[in-house]
Design a protein around this motif. Structure first.
Motif, short mmCIF file in Angstrom:
data_model
loop_
_atom_site.label_atom_id
_atom_site.label_comp_id
_atom_site.label_asym_id
_atom_site.label_seq_id
_atom_site.Cartn_x
_atom_site.Cartn_y
_atom_site.Cartn_z
N VAL A 1 0.72 -1.40 -0.13
CA VAL A 1 -0.08 -0.18 -0.02
C VAL A 1 0.50 1.27 -0.33
O VAL A 1 0.59 2.61 -0.53
CB VAL A 1 -0.95 0.06 1.66
CG1 VAL A 1 -1.87 1.02 1.55
CG2 VAL A 1 -2.28 -1.26 1.06
N ASP A 2 1.78 1.43 0.50
CA ASP A 2 3.10 2.03 1.14
C ASP A 2 3.95 2.92 -0.26
O ASP A 2 3.53 3.63 -1.31
CB ASP A 2 3.92 2.16 1.48
CG ASP A 2 5.04 3.26 2.13
OD1 ASP A 2 4.74 4.04 2.12
OD2 ASP A 2 5.91 3.00 2.79
N ALA A 3 4.47 1.38 -1.29
CA ALA A 3 4.22 1.17 -2.74
C ALA A 3 3.52 1.91 -3.57
O ALA A 3 4.33 3.10 -4.21
CB ALA A 3 4.98 0.19 -3.02
N LEU A 4 2.35 1.62 -3.23
CA LEU A 4 1.07 2.15 -4.52
C LEU A 4 0.83 3.86 -3.83
O LEU A 4 1.10 4.54 -4.93
CB LEU A 4 -0.48 1.55 -4.26
CG LEU A 4 -0.80 0.55 -5.14
CD1 LEU A 4 -1.45 -0.59 -4.30
CD2 LEU A 4 -0.76 0.44 -6.33
N ALA A 5 0.58 4.13 -3.06
CA ALA A 5 1.19 6.10 -3.04
C ALA A 5 2.25 6.38 -3.49
O ALA A 5 1.66 7.03 -3.68
CB ALA A 5 0.86 5.69 -1.09
N ARG A 6 3.35 5.35 -3.34
CA ARG A 6 4.83 6.16 -3.55
C ARG A 6 4.31 6.57 -4.97
O ARG A 6 4.47 7.74 -5.75
CB ARG A 6 6.01 6.16 -3.73
CG ARG A 6 6.15 5.88 -1.34
CD ARG A 6 7.23 4.87 -1.37
NE ARG A 6 7.35 5.10 0.38
CZ ARG A 6 8.61 5.79 0.85
NH1 ARG A 6 9.43 6.13 0.65
NH2 ARG A 6 8.49 5.44 2.46
N VAL A 7 4.07 5.23 -5.86
CA VAL A 7 3.62 5.44 -7.40
C VAL A 7 2.82 6.66 -7.89
O VAL A 7 3.27 7.15 -9.22
CB VAL A 7 3.53 3.63 -7.52
CG1 VAL A 7 2.78 4.07 -8.84
CG2 VAL A 7 4.12 3.26 -7.88
N PHE A 8 2.12 6.15 -7.11
CA PHE A 8 0.85 7.22 -7.95
C PHE A 8 0.79 9.08 -7.24
O PHE A 8 0.82 9.49 -7.90
CB PHE A 8 -1.00 7.36 -7.05
CG PHE A 8 -1.89 6.02 -7.80
CD1 PHE A 8 -1.99 6.24 -8.68
CD2 PHE A 8 -1.65 5.09 -6.59
CE1 PHE A 8 -2.73 5.42 -9.41
CE2 PHE A 8 -2.67 4.36 -7.26
CZ PHE A 8 -3.13 3.89 -8.61
N ALA A 9 1.87 8.99 -6.16
CA ALA A 9 2.22 10.89 -5.51
C ALA A 9 3.88 10.36 -6.86
O ALA A 9 3.70 12.56 -7.27
CB ALA A 9 3.20 10.39 -5.16
N LEU A 10 4.64 10.05 -7.82
CA LEU A 10 5.54 10.36 -8.46
C LEU A 10 5.70 8.97 -9.55
O LEU A 10 6.11 10.19 -10.95
CB LEU A 10 6.40 9.78 -7.93
CG LEU A 10 7.25 10.35 -6.14
CD1 LEU A 10 8.32 9.48 -5.79
CD2 LEU A 10 8.10 11.70 -6.25
N ALA A 11 4.87 8.71 -10.43
CA ALA A 11 5.19 7.76 -11.21
C ALA A 11 4.56 8.99 -12.34
O ALA A 11 4.31 10.45 -12.45
CB ALA A 11 4.72 6.93 -11.39
#
Length: 431
Positions: A403-413
């Motif tokens: 879930v933390d990885a998903l948050a970082r993907v949506f914030a930065l990808a």
């Protein structure tokens, strides 16, 4: 068959009705076994799948996230070259930016160039399924369908119908609208991964006669899409054009156009009775966050949609939207709900992935085929694997869980972080 090894993440549940954590499915070292027809056969831990199928070739996708292909439920093919017209409300933007560009698609050579750029743009953005707002010109629609057919994408689209209050070259009478639409349906609806959507531009430019044509076309079991409640001036203008309608949505409902095969774009300024009608009939709404912000249309009332049982998915709304990458729309949706304070919906990373994938598949009636990695569904997927040393790569290396990885993907990808896209098992990006 092929065995894919990756951090696999999808949302086979519904985080708006279930606990978001329960809706998520993920394997840190997961495997997907895909047959030669592009259908997922098995899913589970990689070690177990590899032990059960030791002779199958392995594609190692570790170092990123393997997610279902994105689904765009509202995007304008003729407006790809009109992105960036900032500083105007909806009706001014249409007159000055969108409609002049749409008129150029009367030229088949111009339309073909735009269609090629559009389809390539969807692939590069990780979109494998889309509900496409088409062109006012039937020749341009044939060109789009031909390009989409060669691409292998799931594309649902249709001829745009209008008979008033637009540029004269974009208007057609009811008889012509009916004949051209029927011909397009016969040629393209149900052809491989292509389907047809009856598409009046909006009630402002569509008379009662055009609505009658739409109702006749819907008897062919096709889809329906249009705009509703995007801009307050638009809403007021429609009220004046349809004085007997109960509300904006009723301009469509009185003709039988609000069904479970209907997707309405925007719905920013929805009334409760409209939401009740949408929820009761199973119609969907395409939320287009960057467009709503760019045009100053308003803050989308997601919580009220959820309360009334209205399904919501994401749309890029290019060209008022600021790009084809649905990940950016998900992030902007999160921002807009935060700005609404107590009236906003508390979105999580799981909600964002759902809105970008499975919600769109459900809205388009494709949930039995795509939207998650349930065995039996087609392998439509996007691999987010950023370049080494990039800010996203650094952040993914420090994520505490999926879930933390998903948050970082949506914030930065961005699309630059997309390494590969698959449509029904077929890789679409070179390299």
């Amino acid at each position: 068959m092929s065995l894919y090894r990756a951090t696999v993440v999808d949302v086979p549940g519904d985080p708006f009705s279930d606990n978001p954590a329960a809706a998520l499915a993920s394997e840190q070292d997961g495997g997907l076994l895909v047959d030669n027809a592009g259908v997922i056969v098995e899913r589970g831990p990689f070690a177990a799948l590899h032990a059960a199928h030791p002779d199958e070739p392995v594609t190692d996708l570790r170092g990123g996230l393997l997610m279902p292909g994105f689904v765009d439920t509202h995007v304008h093919y003729p407006q790809l070259r009109a992105i960036g017209g900032l500083g105007m409300p909806l009706l001014d933007w249409l007159e000055q930016c969108a409609l002049p560009e749409e008129s150029r698609l009367a030229d088949p050579f111009y339309a073909d160039a735009v269609a090629a750029e559009f389809v390539d743009g969807l692939v590069s953005a990780g979109t494998t399924s889309a509900l496409v707002f088409g062109s006012h010109f039937a020749t341009a629609m044939d060109i789009l369908f031909e390009r989409a057919d060669r691409s292998g994408l799931n594309i649902t689209a249709g001829l745009v119908l209008s008979d008033r209050l637009l540029r004269p070259d974009l208007l057609s009478g009811p008889e012509r609208c009916l004949a051209q639409s029927q011909a397009l349906i016969e040629r393209w609806h149900g052809h491989d991964r292509l389907r047809y959507a009856v598409t009046p531009r909006f009630a402002l430019s569509s008379s009662e006669s055009i609505m009658d044509v739409c109702a006749e076309l819907l008897a062919d079991d096709v889809w329906f899409t249009t705009h509703v409640n995007e801009n307050q001036v638009e809403v007021a203008t429609v009220a004046g054009l349809f004085p007997d309608a109960d509300h904006y949505l009723d301009t469509y409902h009185r003709h039988g156009l609000v069904t479970s095969r209907s997707v309405f774009a925007h719905n920013v300024h929805a009334r409760d009775d409209e939401l009740e009608l949408l929820g009761g009939l199973g119609a969907w709404v395409a939320h287009c966050p960057t467009s709503n912000a760019a045009l100053g249309s308003g803050l989308f009332p997601l919580a009220r949609h959820v309360q009334h049982g209205v399904g919501v998915a994401l749309g890029s709304d290019v060209g008022a939207g600021t790009g084809l990458f649905i990940g950016k729309e998900a992030l902007q949706a999160y921002f807009l709900q935060r700005l609404l304070g107590p009236d906003g919906y508390p979105l999580t990373p799981v909600h964002l992935l759902y809105l970008a994938t499975r919600a769109g598949a459900k809205a388009l009636g494709l949930d039995d085929r795509v939207g998650d990695f349930t065995p039996g569904k087609e392998f439509d997927a996007v691999l987010i694997r950023p370049p080494a040393g990039s800010t996203l790569a650094v952040n993914l290396a420090h994520a505490t869980d999926t879930v933390d990885a998903l948050a970082r993907v949506f914030a930065l990808a961005t699309p630059a972080d997309i390494e590969q896209v698959w449509s029904c098992g077929r890789p679409l990006l070179a390299g």
